[in-house]
Structures are given as C-alpha cells and as structure tokens.
Design a protein around this motif. Structure first.
Motif, PDB file in Angstrom:
ATOM      1  N   LEU A   1     -76.682  50.560 -32.410  1.00 36.78           N
ATOM      2  CA  LEU A   1     -75.642  49.541 -32.292  1.00 36.78           C
ATOM      3  C   LEU A   1     -74.330  50.166 -31.864  1.00 36.78           C
ATOM      4  O   LEU A   1     -74.032  51.316 -32.217  1.00 36.78           O
ATOM      5  CB  LEU A   1     -75.425  48.853 -33.645  1.00 36.78           C
ATOM      6  N   ILE A   2     -73.517  49.379 -31.116  1.00 38.64           N
ATOM      7  CA  ILE A   2     -72.166  49.806 -30.774  1.00 38.64           C
ATOM      8  C   ILE A   2     -71.266  48.581 -30.722  1.00 38.64           C
ATOM      9  O   ILE A   2     -71.682  47.505 -30.287  1.00 38.64           O
ATOM     10  CB  ILE A   2     -72.139  50.583 -29.440  1.00 38.64           C
ATOM     11  N   VAL A   3     -70.043  48.746 -31.223  1.00 38.02           N
ATOM     12  CA  VAL A   3     -69.035  47.694 -31.175  1.00 38.02           C
ATOM     13  C   VAL A   3     -67.797  48.257 -30.486  1.00 38.02           C
ATOM     14  O   VAL A   3     -67.303  49.326 -30.871  1.00 38.02           O
ATOM     15  CB  VAL A   3     -68.665  47.195 -32.589  1.00 38.02           C
ATOM     16  N   GLY A   4     -67.316  47.543 -29.468  1.00 37.99           N
ATOM     17  CA  GLY A   4     -66.091  47.928 -28.775  1.00 37.99           C
ATOM     18  C   GLY A   4     -65.098  46.784 -28.821  1.00 37.99           C
ATOM     19  O   GLY A   4     -65.460  45.636 -28.565  1.00 37.99           O
ATOM     20  N   ILE A   5     -63.860  47.084 -29.158  1.00 43.00           N
ATOM     21  CA  ILE A   5     -62.808  46.063 -29.234  1.00 43.00           C
ATOM     22  C   ILE A   5     -61.596  46.567 -28.467  1.00 43.00           C
ATOM     23  O   ILE A   5     -61.146  47.710 -28.687  1.00 43.00           O
ATOM     24  CB  ILE A   5     -62.436  45.777 -30.705  1.00 43.00           C
ATOM     25  N   THR A   6     -61.094  45.743 -27.571  1.00 38.61           N
ATOM     26  CA  THR A   6     -59.900  46.152 -26.811  1.00 38.61           C
ATOM     27  C   THR A   6     -58.710  46.237 -27.754  1.00 38.61           C
ATOM     28  O   THR A   6     -58.646  45.555 -28.778  1.00 38.61           O
ATOM     29  CB  THR A   6     -59.616  45.160 -25.669  1.00 38.61           C
ATOM     30  N   LYS A   7     -57.761  47.111 -27.425  1.00 39.43           N
ATOM     31  CA  LYS A   7     -56.687  47.463 -28.351  1.00 39.43           C
ATOM     32  C   LYS A   7     -55.809  46.281 -28.729  1.00 39.43           C
ATOM     33  O   LYS A   7     -55.187  46.278 -29.794  1.00 39.43           O
ATOM     34  CB  LYS A   7     -55.844  48.596 -27.760  1.00 39.43           C
ATOM     35  N   ASP A   8     -55.745  45.248 -27.874  1.00 40.53           N
ATOM     36  CA  ASP A   8     -54.885  44.107 -28.214  1.00 40.53           C
ATOM     37  C   ASP A   8     -55.453  43.264 -29.347  1.00 40.53           C
ATOM     38  O   ASP A   8     -54.752  42.409 -29.907  1.00 40.53           O
ATOM     39  CB  ASP A   8     -54.678  43.226 -26.977  1.00 40.53           C
ATOM     40  N   LEU A   9     -56.729  43.517 -29.729  1.00 36.00           N
ATOM     41  CA  LEU A   9     -57.367  42.685 -30.750  1.00 36.00           C
ATOM     42  C   LEU A   9     -57.622  43.421 -32.069  1.00 36.00           C
ATOM     43  O   LEU A   9     -58.072  42.812 -33.041  1.00 36.00           O
ATOM     44  CB  LEU A   9     -58.707  42.145 -30.226  1.00 36.00           C
ATOM     45  N   ILE A  10     -57.348  44.730 -32.113  1.00 36.70           N
ATOM     46  CA  ILE A  10     -57.730  45.494 -33.309  1.00 36.70           C
ATOM     47  C   ILE A  10     -56.876  45.166 -34.527  1.00 36.70           C
ATOM     48  O   ILE A  10     -57.225  45.533 -35.645  1.00 36.70           O
ATOM     49  CB  ILE A  10     -57.696  47.020 -33.046  1.00 36.70           C
ATOM     50  N   ASN A  11     -55.756  44.460 -34.322  1.00 37.14           N
ATOM     51  CA  ASN A  11     -54.987  44.023 -35.490  1.00 37.14           C
ATOM     52  C   ASN A  11     -55.634  42.811 -36.168  1.00 37.14           C
ATOM     53  O   ASN A  11     -55.300  42.456 -37.294  1.00 37.14           O
ATOM     54  CB  ASN A  11     -53.548  43.688 -35.087  1.00 37.14           C
ATOM     55  N   LYS A  12     -56.608  42.197 -35.477  1.00 39.69           N
ATOM     56  CA  LYS A  12     -57.331  41.046 -36.040  1.00 39.69           C
ATOM     57  C   LYS A  12     -58.732  41.444 -36.521  1.00 39.69           C
ATOM     58  O   LYS A  12     -59.193  41.002 -37.574  1.00 39.69           O
ATOM     59  CB  LYS A  12     -57.444  39.939 -34.989  1.00 39.69           C
ATOM     60  N   VAL A  13     -59.406  42.246 -35.721  1.00 49.20           N
ATOM     61  CA  VAL A  13     -60.786  42.640 -36.028  1.00 49.20           C
ATOM     62  C   VAL A  13     -60.924  44.149 -35.836  1.00 49.20           C
ATOM     63  O   VAL A  13     -60.493  44.674 -34.807  1.00 49.20           O
ATOM     64  CB  VAL A  13     -61.796  41.893 -35.118  1.00 49.20           C
TER      65      VAL A  13
END
Length: 876
Positions: A815-827
């Motif tokens: 498994l891998i999860v990637g989140i763009t930096k503009d959303l890491i304050n939420k998830v």
C-alpha cells in the motif's frame, strides 16, 4: 617502621618457603577448565583438582599470592566498592595449602607464628580474636591449650545461615564435594571504631576485621547431604593482602595503605583535583586494577560473559571520573601509575601495557559518546519519578539503548536515595541474558567426578607404539576390574604414546590390543589429573586391570596434527611481526583437518596483511629449520623470551619449543621435526569472534595443496563459463557486468514509460470529495517498488489530491498513500495508511505527505480500499 605492601607479600611467601612450601605463581584470572567460575576468586581455585583427588603435584605444601576478581557471578563485591573500607573488585589473596600433609595443628601454629612473632609481623596477641565452627573441639583446644588464646577471645560460630553446615565457619567448594570447618583470625582495630566481635549484633562494624581464614577440608559432601571423610584431609588458608597491609601499616581502611595511597594520588593528578578523600577516587583506583589485570589475562570488553563484566567495571570508573569533573579521556592513563605501584606483581602488565592502554582508550571513547545522552535520559526519568523506586523497564532501556550497566544506574539512583527495581530489569532482559554473561556458579556434582590417582608416563614425543600395563578401568564413571565387548570405557595406562587433549591440541585416537584377542578402539584421549585416559569402546575380547597391552596411535592422523600445531607457532610469530607485539594468543584448536588461532587485535586484517603473514610462514617452511625442544625452569624460559600461551597451566619445569630465531614458545604438544615437513601453509579465513579478538583458520600440507587444486579447478570452470581463460577471466566478467548494468538501465526506462502510461489511465478514476480530488485504485502488473513513482507522477498531474494505491502479489499486500502538501493540514498520510493497513493484517508509516505499508490478508484488500472514501469524507 611499617612494611610496604610489596614487603608484606614477600615476607608471607618467605615464611612459608622456610616451612617447606613450594611457592606457586598466581594463576590467570580466567579459571583453567573450570565452568563453575566466572573469574578466579580465591587462592584455592588453581588447586581445586588436587583437593578433589583429580590431580597430583610433586609437592604437598604450597603458598601463593593469588590475584582474584570478585565482580560477577556468585561472588560480586562491585556495588560495595567505594562505599566500604575493605571491598574490592580486585585483590590479592595470600594463601598456604596442604594436600594431605599437615592439618589443624600445624596450620594454626603457622598462622600464629607468622602474625605474632617478632621475626615476622609482630602483631600484639591481645588484638587477635579467633572463631571456630561450633562443633570443632579439636581446633578450639589447639587455640586454647597450645596457643594460649583466652577463652573469651575464642568464639564458636554455629549454623547461622539457616541450615546444617551453613555457617560463617563452615566452608564448601560447591553443593557437593570437599568441605570442612573453618577457623578465622580477627584483628581488633580499637574501641575508637564502631563494631563488635564476630557473632555479636554489631559484627558488621569496622572494628573487628577478619585477616586470616583457615579451612580444614576433611569431608566429602554427597548429594543427599551425607558427610564422608575426605580421602586426604587438607588445608586451604586465605588472607587478603590489602587487609593485612592496613593492619601492619596502622590504618583502618584498605584505601589508606601505601599501594592505594599512591594510586589514588595518581588518579587525582591525572583528573586534576586536590581533594583525595572522594569515594570516586577509591572506585577508580580499585577499578583500574581489575580492568588492567583482566585485559592482561585475556578478557576483552564486550556484551557477553566475562567481557560484559569488564565493560561494566570500565564504565563505572569512567562515570566516577565524570562525577569528579573530568571531561577528557583519562582512564587509560592510569595503567602506567598502576604498574609503578604494583611492582613485581605487575610484570605481565608491563609487557602488555600498550595493548591494555589501547583497549581502555577505545572503550572510553565509545562510552563517552553515549554517556551524556544516557545520563540526560536518567535525569529526566528521575525528575518525573513518583515514589522511591525506578522501574525495571526504564533501567533496561538505559542498558539496551545507551549501554548503561544496571549497577551504573543503581549508583546514580543511590546518590538520590532512589532504589532500582532490579527484578523488573532482569525480567525485561531475559531475551538477552543467555548471551549477556555466565551465571558464575553452575551446579556440579563433585561426588560423581572420576577420580584417578594413577600417574601415566607420556612417551608420545618419541613413539607411536608402546607396550604398557592397564592401571585402571572405568565404566559409567565407576572404577571396574574388567570391561567386556561393546562397552564404552576409560582405560588408564602406566605409560602411553597417546597425547591427551591439552593446549588446544586434540587428543589422539588409535587402538589398544592385548596378546590374545582384545581390541579397544580409542576415540579420544584426555587428562584426568596426572593420568592419561583413553576413551573408547571395546570391540572384542576382555580387558582387565594389570593386563599387558600394545598401545598404537593413529600415526597418519597424529602427523597431520603435528604439522598444524607447528604451523600455529609460526603463525603466532608471523602475526606479531606483521601486526605488532600486542598480538597474543586468546585460544586455539589444532586437529588433523585444520588449525584455528584466536588472537588479540582490534581491527580486521587487510588482504595485504594476510598475504604478508602467509608469506612469512611459508618462508620459514622453505628454510626447513629444525624444530628443537628443551626442558628448563619456567623463569629461565621466560627470560629467554619464550611466549607463554594464554590460559595454560605450567609446571616449574617447562618444555620450550624453538624454530630457528623466528619462534620460541612454551608448549607441551607434539610437533614436526623440521619446519619443512609442514610443506605449505594457506590461510582460509580471517574473522572476528569478539570485540578486540580476531580468528584465523588455516590448512597445511596435503590439505593446503588440495585447496590450491580446488581453487584452480574453480577458476577453470569460471573461465569456461565466460568463454575466457585464466589470463582474461576478469575482463570477461567485467564485460558481462557492464552488459547487465546496461540491460538494467533499459529495463528501468521501460518500466518508467509503463508507469507513466499507467498513471495517465488512472485519471479517469479520480473522484471529488467535498471539493478534494481522491484516487483509490488497486493496480495489476505493477511492481511494488514502482508505486512511489506512480504517486509522484499523479501528484504532478493532479496538482491537489489524495492518492491511495495498492498491489497484491504472492499473498502480500503493498500500500501507498500520497497527499499533496496543500492538504496535509487536513489529512495525514500516516493516519490514513495505518487505518488501511490494519484491515489487511499489516502496519506501516512514513511522512505526512507520503506513507507506505504492507499486509498479508489479500482477501480483505477490496473492502479496505472501499472504506477509504468514508474515512476521508469524515475528516474533510
């Protein structure tokens, strides 16, 4: 004028020499072939087999000044050092011994004469108090009627430790074996010091100090507790040199005697302080003695066994130096002052001074890097502590993470009136304890040890075959008069050509035959005291005590052993010439197949050094020097520069083996006639066995030639496989490697293109959750290691998104999860991956913008991916 410690030691030995005692050198701090002891802790240790009847000496009276360690196992004074006037980790035990010669009468008179006569120590008689075992009327009457000690100063001590014969005045070697009553002599330092006489409620004070203990070994204790009379009643006495020096130098504390006074002053000078009253100075002065002598005798700091105890002592000393304010490396600098104050007792230290200093410095530098962090952690834990006990888990974490021995943690805690949950520490350490250290006291049933009183004459230096007479037979550990076919037995002969295992050389094999039809196959040869025992099986006929037999050694096997043993001596010398004089033997094995040699050295040998050692040995082989032996006094041999092998026990007369001007060693093993007989020497392996200990394995003669053929055949096979020959095989291999790298690059590029195409096709599966792009997808035919590349590509294409990708191959989920930096304050990627991984039987982690995990439940993957949308929706 009071005597110096060195003069007291010498006077003791001179007194007993005048009484017909053989002066025997101190044995090593590592007990010889004794698994029941971690360290030598008493003067009688080296005579243990004599007391048990397993060994005989050519003397019946002996005296020693024995170096002892009590810092691990059953006898451990480490915690008390620095806090009492008399406890040490290292001390010298003065002792006199009788092996079936004199008994209570002479032993008591000797002690009194030495202590009180004007010619010797001239102690005032009214200052001496005596204890005896409560039923030992014989000893009591000697003290009272013959010596004249008043009744009020002779104290009977009963079974004061909870059971029969469990008394301060009854001594036993183990749960079984030799034991007997004791008589102790105490010195009264005067009423200005607190304490009462032995047996009183105040006996633990410092006024009355035991200075001499006479053990009358007269019983052989059986498993059931039965006390049988010992076959030869003996005497074992002990007197701490440091305690006696305190009495004779008119001071109450051992740390005030000349030896410690000078050493403490040296410690203070090196550290840079002027207050000589600090307990920490006492600890450091005591510990440098232990550490230097342990390293000299072959112990290396490590996390196992004896090395672990040494490391604990070193680190405790370093910590006390830091408490005194030093921030510099200091402990190794104390070796030179120690050698100066110990005088002739430090001859071995002087020879190994550079090695000891090097090891101590390396250990101190390593510990300095972790000490500050460990102390900071301990300070933090103590500041949060509720109550007066530090939990065992924290104590173990300090040990496991920062190398803090438990007693070092206990030292810090004691200064703050805090206890340590040592039981909890031991529970937390169970997994490591098997390799951390020896228990120091295995249960040995001495009543079932084979006792052989016979003496065998070894003729194997000159003969491979020898007519002999059977002097003893043993079957199932018991003496018998005859043995029968198929029985395994031990045969003792009056003379034999069989070499008994010793000094690293394995025992001989062969056969014993009588004049009729008896045939005994010898599988091994061992020493039982002064008897040579042939272990094996009778295949036919019958053998009886007093039978005449022919003893024949397996000559071919013996010859291969001889070559390997001689090569070991050449190897030792070559290592010292190549690596330095600090190299000394730390163990060896010589058999008919190969030789193994362990030696002190702190770094792995490079190829150039290995080749140089090999070349030096083979050069000596080609010189074809005669291998000569000579019998001489031990001290004469040492003056000639003969190397004594580590851990070996030597008699006063020793066998010196000389190979030209290249190698001179003490050795009782069997050897080739000339160095040329070895033929060829090849090193097959060089490795580490412990911190500061390296191991070389090698072969000689036919084995070495066979190894050359094997390597040559392998080279030819490799050359054939790469379509080359021995001249261009490396070029061919490099060409194949270059082609492989080119293909790998091309394959990687193709996978990159495939990944880009795959990521482009995934854009159609993107969903919108509360205005945030979410992509959740299981990928087929994509290697797990390519998932990160796919996520990075998708991030670039989507700009802002939460991406979850998975693969499933061979019953394993990736498994891998990637989140763009503009959303890491939420998830957070780590939180999301933990939820998914938990559903597929796995776990993982990573950064807030990228996290990876694995799992084992492939069937649960579809439902786990479906749950992502609801999880994300709940957090946006």
């Amino acid at each position: 004028m009071s005597k110096s410690t060195a003069e007291i030691r010498q006077a003791f030995l001179d007194f007993f020499r005048n009484k017909g005692h053989r002066i025997v050198s101190s044995s090593f701090l590592i007990p010889d072939n004794d698994p029941t002891l971690l360290f030598t802790n008493a003067g009688m240790n080296q005579f243990k087999d004599v007391f048990l009847g397993l060994d005989k000496r050519d003397y019946s009276r002996a005296a020693t000044s024995q170096r002892c360690i009590r810092a691990g196992g059953k006898h451990n004074d480490l915690k008390n050092v620095g806090h009492t006037a008399r406890h040490h980790t290292f001390f010298e035990m003065l002792g006199n011994f009788s092996f079936g010669d004199y008994f209570k009468h002479e032993a008591i008179h000797f002690a009194w004469e030495l202590l009180t006569s004007k010619q010797w120590f001239n102690l005032p008689q009214n200052k001496l108090w005596i204890t005896v075992y409560h039923t030992d009327d014989e000893a009591y009457n000697i003290w009272s009627n013959e010596i004249g000690v008043p009744h009020e100063r002779i104290i009977r001590i009963g079974d004061n430790k909870g059971s029969a014969f469990a008394s301060d005045n009854f001594w036993q070697m183990g749960d079984t074996g030799p034991c007997g009553p004791c008589s102790e002599i105490f010195y009264d330092h005067g009423d200005h010091i607190f304490g009462g006489p032995p047996g009183s409620p105040e006996e633990d004070g410092d006024r009355y100090i035991e200075i001499w203990n006479i053990v009358f070994m007269q019983f052989d204790r059986q498993c059931d507790g039965t006390m049988l009379p010992l076959f030869q009643p003996s005497v074992d006495t002990g007197m701490g040199l440091e305690r006696l020096a305190a009495v004779l130098q008119h001071v109450n504390s051992n740390y005030e005697i000349d030896l410690f006074r000078d050493l403490i002053a040296a410690v203070a000078s090196i550290i840079g302080i002027t207050d000589l009253s600090s307990q920490s100075l006492r600890v450091i002065a005591d510990h440098i003695r232990s550490c230097a002598f342990l390293i000299s005798d072959g112990v290396i700091p490590s996390n196992e066994n004896r090395g672990y105890v040494l490391r604990r002592i070193i680190r405790r000393a370093i910590r006390h130096g830091n408490m005194l304010g030093t921030k510099d490396i200091f402990f190794y600098k104390l070796v030179a002052p120690l050698i100066a104050v110990m005088g002739s007792a430090a001859d071995e230290l002087k020879r190994r001074q550079s090695m000891i200093e090097q090891l101590l410095r390396t250990e101190e530098e390593q510990f300095a890097r972790t000490l500050e962090r460990g102390l900071a952690l301990l300070d933090e834990e103590l500041s949060k502590l509720i109550g007066d006990t530090l939990d065992g888990t924290t104590a173990f974490r300090l040990y496991d993470t920062y190398g803090f021995p438990i007693d070092l943690t206990a030292d810090v805690c004691r200064e703050r009136a805090v206890k340590v949950d040592e039981a909890g520490f031991e529970q937390a350490m169970q997994a490591q304890r098997r390799r951390a250290r020896e228990s120091g006291g295995f249960a040995v049933d001495y009543s079932h040890v084979i006792r052989v009183e016979n003496v065998s004459q070894f003729s194997g230096y000159e003969h491979m075959q020898q007519p002999a007479t059977i002097t003893a037979l043993f079957h199932n550990g018991k003496t018998v008069n005859e043995i029968h076919p198929t029985e395994e037995a031990v045969v003792v002969l009056d003379k034999t050509p069989f070499y008994a295992e010793s000094g690293g050389q394995v025992g001989d094999t062969g056969e014993l035959k009588n004049t009729t039809d008896a045939h005994f196959v010898v599988a091994n040869t061992q020493k039982y005291g002064q008897a040579i025992a042939h272990l094996g099986r009778l295949t036919q006929g019958c053998l009886r005590v007093q039978d005449k037999i022919d003893a024949t050694v397996d000559a071919a096997r013996r010859n291969r052993i001889r070559l390997n043993h001689s090569a070991t001596h050449l190897l030792h010398a070559a290592l010292r010439k190549t690596l330095g004089e600090h190299v000394s033997q730390k163990g060896s094995l010589v058999n008919d197949k190969y030789l193994r040699f362990d030696f002190s050295h702190t770094q792995a040998m490079g190829k150039k050094q290995i080749h140089e050692v090999e070349a030096l040995v083979n050069a000596q082989i080609r010189c074809n020097q005669p291998i000569q032996t000579e019998i001489m006094a031990l001290e004469v041999a040492k003056k000639r520069g003969a190397l004594a092998l580590f851990g070996e026990k030597y008699d006063d007369q020793v066998r010196v083996l000389v190979m030209g001007d290249f190698s001179t060693e003490l050795c009782g093993g069997t050897h080739a006639s000339r160095t040329g007989d070895i033929g060829l020497f090849r090193i097959t392996a060089e490795s580490a066995t412990a911190a500061g200990i390296r191991r070389i394995e090698a072969v000689t003669g036919e084995k070495a030639i066979a190894l050359l053929h094997q390597e040559s055949d392998l080279l030819q096979k490799i050359s054939h496989q790469v379509k080359g020959d021995s001249h261009n095989v490396l070029d061919k291999i490099r060409l194949i490697q270059d082609r492989g790298k080119t293909l790998e690059r091309e394959l990687h590029q193709l996978k990159g293109k495939q990944t880009a195409q795959e990521s482009a096709s995934l854009l159609a599966d993107v969903k919108q959750i509360k205005g945030v792009k979410l992509l959740v997808k299981k990928l087929d035919n994509v290697a797990p290691e390519m998932l990160r590349t796919v996520v990075d590509s998708l991030k670039n294409q989507l700009g802002s998104a939460i991406i979850v990708l998975a693969t499933a191959t061979d019953n394993k989920v990736n498994l891998i999860v990637g989140i763009t930096k503009d959303l890491i304050n939420k998830v957070k990627a780590g939180d999301l991956i933990a939820d998914i991984a938990g559903q597929v039987g796995g776990k993982g982690g990573g950064r807030s913008d990228m996290a990876e995990a694995g799992g084992t439940n492939v069937e649960a993957l579809p439902s786990a991916l479906i749950s992502v949308e609801a999880w994300v929706n709940a957090r946006l």
